[in-house]
Write a protein that holds these residues in place. Structure first.
Motif, PDB file in Angstrom:
ATOM      1  N   GLN A  35      48.975 110.083  70.396  1.00 45.04           N
ATOM      2  CA  GLN A  35      48.013 109.609  69.313  1.00 45.04           C
ATOM      3  C   GLN A  35      48.625 108.621  68.507  1.00 45.04           C
ATOM      4  OE1 GLN A  35      47.810 112.378  66.099  1.00 45.04           O
ATOM      5  NE2 GLN A  35      45.497 112.605  66.144  1.00 45.04           N
ATOM      6  N   ARG A  51      49.763 103.785  81.511  1.00 44.41           N
ATOM      7  CA  ARG A  51      49.520 104.500  82.707  1.00 44.41           C
ATOM      8  C   ARG A  51      50.359 104.853  83.835  1.00 44.41           C
ATOM      9  NH1 ARG A  51      47.206 105.042  87.677  1.00 44.41           N
ATOM     10  NH2 ARG A  51      47.645 102.644  87.750  1.00 44.41           N
ATOM     11  N   GLY A 100      44.985 108.018  64.379  1.00 43.23           N
ATOM     12  CA  GLY A 100      44.381 109.186  64.636  1.00 43.23           C
ATOM     13  C   GLY A 100      43.936 109.037  66.220  1.00 43.23           C
ATOM     14  N   ARG A 130      52.528 109.397  68.164  1.00 43.07           N
ATOM     15  CA  ARG A 130      53.076 110.715  68.267  1.00 43.07           C
ATOM     16  C   ARG A 130      52.500 111.494  69.201  1.00 43.07           C
ATOM     17  NH1 ARG A 130      51.092 114.200  63.032  1.00 43.07           N
ATOM     18  NH2 ARG A 130      48.959 114.210  63.731  1.00 43.07           N
ATOM     19  N   ILE A 135      45.129 121.708  68.439  1.00 45.77           N
ATOM     20  CA  ILE A 135      45.229 122.363  67.004  1.00 45.77           C
ATOM     21  C   ILE A 135      45.049 123.965  67.252  1.00 45.77           C
ATOM     22  CG2 ILE A 135      44.033 122.528  64.905  1.00 45.77           C
ATOM     23  CD1 ILE A 135      42.889 119.717  65.219  1.00 45.77           C
ATOM     24  N   LEU A 136      44.080 124.277  67.969  1.00 48.86           N
ATOM     25  CA  LEU A 136      43.983 125.584  68.262  1.00 48.86           C
ATOM     26  C   LEU A 136      43.555 126.091  69.583  1.00 48.86           C
ATOM     27  CD1 LEU A 136      41.790 126.790  65.290  1.00 48.86           C
ATOM     28  CD2 LEU A 136      44.001 127.292  65.554  1.00 48.86           C
TER      29      LEU A 136
ATOM     30  N   HIS B  54      44.491 129.797  60.702  1.00 44.18           N
ATOM     31  CA  HIS B  54      44.906 128.798  61.576  1.00 44.18           C
ATOM     32  C   HIS B  54      45.232 129.112  62.717  1.00 44.18           C
ATOM     33  CE1 HIS B  54      45.617 124.595  62.705  1.00 44.18           C
ATOM     34  NE2 HIS B  54      47.056 124.807  62.822  1.00 44.18           N
ATOM     35  N   LYS B  55      44.578 130.276  63.420  1.00 43.00           N
ATOM     36  CA  LYS B  55      44.883 130.983  64.692  1.00 43.00           C
ATOM     37  C   LYS B  55      43.639 130.894  65.540  1.00 43.00           C
ATOM     38  CE  LYS B  55      48.793 133.424  62.876  1.00 43.00           C
ATOM     39  NZ  LYS B  55      49.199 134.365  62.177  1.00 43.00           N
ATOM     40  N   ARG B  56      43.902 130.848  66.895  1.00 45.61           N
ATOM     41  CA  ARG B  56      42.819 130.842  67.894  1.00 45.61           C
ATOM     42  C   ARG B  56      41.923 132.127  67.787  1.00 45.61           C
ATOM     43  NH1 ARG B  56      43.273 129.344  73.990  1.00 45.61           N
ATOM     44  NH2 ARG B  56      43.548 127.265  72.928  1.00 45.61           N
ATOM     45  N   PHE B  84      44.349 112.474  61.295  1.00 45.95           N
ATOM     46  CA  PHE B  84      45.446 112.493  62.088  1.00 45.95           C
ATOM     47  C   PHE B  84      46.768 113.373  61.438  1.00 45.95           C
ATOM     48  CE2 PHE B  84      47.793 109.242  59.794  1.00 45.95           C
ATOM     49  CZ  PHE B  84      46.900 108.558  59.131  1.00 45.95           C
ATOM     50  N   TYR B  86      46.033 116.113  60.553  1.00 45.12           N
ATOM     51  CA  TYR B  86      45.284 117.527  60.854  1.00 45.12           C
ATOM     52  C   TYR B  86      45.665 118.525  59.908  1.00 45.12           C
ATOM     53  CZ  TYR B  86      45.146 115.951  65.757  1.00 45.12           C
ATOM     54  OH  TYR B  86      44.797 115.277  66.854  1.00 45.12           O
ATOM     55  N   ILE B 122      45.925 121.665  91.709  1.00 43.68           N
ATOM     56  CA  ILE B 122      46.111 121.703  90.318  1.00 43.68           C
ATOM     57  C   ILE B 122      44.799 122.302  89.649  1.00 43.68           C
ATOM     58  CG2 ILE B 122      46.092 120.141  88.066  1.00 43.68           C
ATOM     59  CD1 ILE B 122      46.663 117.660  90.032  1.00 43.68           C
ATOM     60  N   LEU B 123      45.394 123.194  88.818  1.00 48.52           N
ATOM     61  CA  LEU B 123      44.404 123.961  88.022  1.00 48.52           C
ATOM     62  C   LEU B 123      43.784 123.076  86.742  1.00 48.52           C
ATOM     63  CD1 LEU B 123      42.958 126.687  87.592  1.00 48.52           C
ATOM     64  CD2 LEU B 123      44.785 127.457  85.966  1.00 48.52           C
ATOM     65  N   GLU B 124      42.411 123.099  86.722  1.00 49.16           N
ATOM     66  CA  GLU B 124      41.744 122.221  85.779  1.00 49.16           C
ATOM     67  C   GLU B 124      40.929 123.143  84.617  1.00 49.16           C
ATOM     68  OE1 GLU B 124      39.577 118.807  86.893  1.00 49.16           O
ATOM     69  OE2 GLU B 124      41.359 118.124  87.906  1.00 49.16           O
ATOM     70  N   ARG B 128      37.369 125.769  77.583  1.00 49.03           N
ATOM     71  CA  ARG B 128      38.202 126.885  76.939  1.00 49.03           C
ATOM     72  C   ARG B 128      37.830 127.753  75.982  1.00 49.03           C
ATOM     73  NH1 ARG B 128      43.445 124.292  77.387  1.00 49.03           N
ATOM     74  NH2 ARG B 128      43.401 122.681  78.889  1.00 49.03           N
ATOM     75  N   GLU B 184      46.375 114.580  93.017  1.00 50.37           N
ATOM     76  CA  GLU B 184      45.984 113.358  93.140  1.00 50.37           C
ATOM     77  C   GLU B 184      47.102 112.386  94.158  1.00 50.37           C
ATOM     78  OE1 GLU B 184      46.028 111.728  89.165  1.00 50.37           O
ATOM     79  OE2 GLU B 184      44.457 112.907  88.674  1.00 50.37           O
ATOM     80  N   GLU B 187      51.342 107.561  93.866  1.00 49.17           N
ATOM     81  CA  GLU B 187      51.137 106.434  92.884  1.00 49.17           C
ATOM     82  C   GLU B 187      51.253 104.950  93.640  1.00 49.17           C
ATOM     83  OE1 GLU B 187      52.751 103.742  89.712  1.00 49.17           O
ATOM     84  OE2 GLU B 187      54.405 105.028  90.418  1.00 49.17           O
ATOM     85  N   ALA B 190      47.973 103.765  94.779  1.00 49.75           N
ATOM     86  CA  ALA B 190      47.366 103.245  93.389  1.00 49.75           C
ATOM     87  C   ALA B 190      47.859 101.726  93.191  1.00 49.75           C
ATOM     88  CB  ALA B 190      47.423 104.197  92.400  1.00 49.75           C
ATOM     89  N   THR B 191      48.943 101.551  93.074  1.00 46.08           N
ATOM     90  CA  THR B 191      49.668 100.222  92.666  1.00 46.08           C
ATOM     91  C   THR B 191      49.056  99.181  93.497  1.00 46.08           C
ATOM     92  OG1 THR B 191      51.605 100.907  93.351  1.00 46.08           O
ATOM     93  CG2 THR B 191      51.358 100.829  91.027  1.00 46.08           C
ATOM     94  N   GLU B 194      45.537  98.004  92.534  1.00 45.90           N
ATOM     95  CA  GLU B 194      45.603  97.614  91.410  1.00 45.90           C
ATOM     96  C   GLU B 194      45.882  96.132  91.596  1.00 45.90           C
ATOM     97  OE1 GLU B 194      48.341  99.965  89.223  1.00 45.90           O
ATOM     98  OE2 GLU B 194      46.941 101.322  89.715  1.00 45.90           O
TER      99      GLU B 194
END
Lengths: 136, 216
Positions: A35, A51, A100, A130, A135-136, B54-56, B84, B86, B122-124, B128, B184, B187, B190-191, B194
């Motif tokens: 961020q 990247r 941000g 940073r 957040i949650l 502040h908890k899920r 930022f 938060y 890879i698990l995506e 959520r 993926e 690399e 990929a380069t 590019e």
């Protein structure tokens, strides 16, 4: 390197960059993110350098999201040119970054590896950053 | 369903100056609103916030608001954060009636390690949280989704989940919850691409100019 495929106008004015990022300021896709804490122009070269640093550090697995795109053309006058005779030619592309803004997101890899990769990427960027998690 | 007890005090002050002062002194401005009631303003201490809200699980819990001795059942509708730092800026509570269904956000919990991940995929985790509708007493803490049998290229959609009894999932049935993608490409490849691209970098097409050309 990233640049728009089509644009409405070739040249833009420089503009101001007041305030904080009100959009794109939370981790939305991955688990860890980089961020921005200052403001500035992020060039397509810098995005690409970050990247590459991340993909080299991660090596295998994981997924990277780039949350910024250089929409803004920056013009420059050729060297040793007298003033006047119109605006210069577009030279490179930037995105306006406000405090941000999330730049990169990483997911599917362990935390230590992600933090290391994002740390390396942060050294390629022209402002303070940073590492943040959801957040949650 | 979880129940959280949160202490709050009534607030008479309005405006950003007073809100800023309150935040500095450790109080977060909040509001309680709902059907058939007149909304009123509150303060919640930041200790209450970090410890409970502040908890899920707070998003899918019933919050028993204790406002100067009066009790209200509410759900957490929204928390506004600073862009930022938060830091919490404002909290919205929505009054609920225990006999009427409510719409809440419930987190999704993936269970098991997919077969595809063991083979290099890879698990995506795409979705959520899910919006669900249920009676307050039947709100689940989280919705468990078993992904242990997912192969590379396969996914779990909302329609594949069987929600707990009395719970209706409001998300579109085709929404992907999780998928296992192939690894993926290396690399190096990929380069190389590019470098090729860099050589032939052009200016983008200007939309307006193209149209003018067409007219001519």
């Amino acid at each position: 390197m990233l640049m728009p495929r089509k644009v409405k106008y070739r040249k833009q004015q420089r503009g101001r960059m007041k305030g904080n990022a009100t959009r794109g300021n939370t981790v939305a896709f991955g688990d860890f993110a980089l961020q921005a804490l200052n403001r500035g122009w992020l060039t397509s070269r810098q995005i690409e350098a970050g990247r590459i640093a991340i993909t080299r550090a991660v090596k295998k697995g994981g997924k990277l999201w780039i949350r910024v795109f250089p929409w803004k053309p920056v013009t420059k006058k050729p060297v040793e040119t007298r003033m006047g005779k119109g605006k210069g030619n577009p030279e490179f592309w930037v995105d306006v970054i406000k405090p941000g803004k999330i730049i990169y997101e990483l997911g599917g890899i362990p935390e230590d590896l992600a933090r290391n990769a994002l740390e390396l990427a942060s050294r390629k960027l022209p402002f303070k950053t940073r590492i943040v998690t959801r957040i949650l | 369903m979880k129940k959280l007890e949160v202490l709050a005090t009534r607030r008479e002050d309005r405006g950003k100056e007073k809100a800023k002062k309150a935040r500095k002194s450790g109080m977060i401005p909040a509001v309680l609103y709902g059907k058939d009631m007149k909304n009123f303003l509150l303060y919640v201490s930041s200790k209450e916030f970090t410890g409970k809200l502040h908890k899920r699980e707070a998003k899918s819990s019933i919050i028993s608001l204790n406002v100067d001795g009066e009790k209200y059942n509410a759900i957490l509708k929204e928390i506004q954060y600073h862009p930022f730092t938060y830091a919490p800026l404002h909290i919205d509570f929505h009054l609920i009636r225990m006999g009427q269904p409510v719409e809440v956000t419930v987190s999704v919990n993936l269970i098991g390690e997919p077969v595809g991940v063991k083979r290099g995929g890879i698990l995506e985790f795409e979705t959520r949280e899910l919006d669900v509708k249920a009676l307050p007493a039947k709100i689940p803490e989280s919705i468990d989704v078993d992904v242990s049998e997912l192969e590379i290229g396969y996914f779990v959609k909302v329609k594949d989940i069987t929600p707990p009894k009395g719970v209706e999932i409001l998300e579109a049935p085709e929404t992907v919850i999780a998928l296992v993608a192939g690894a993926e490409k290396e690399e190096v490849a990929a380069t190389e691409e590019e470098e090729e691209k860099e050589g032939e970098e052009k200016e983008p097409e200007v939309i307006s100019r193209k149209k003018e050309g067409e007219k001519e």
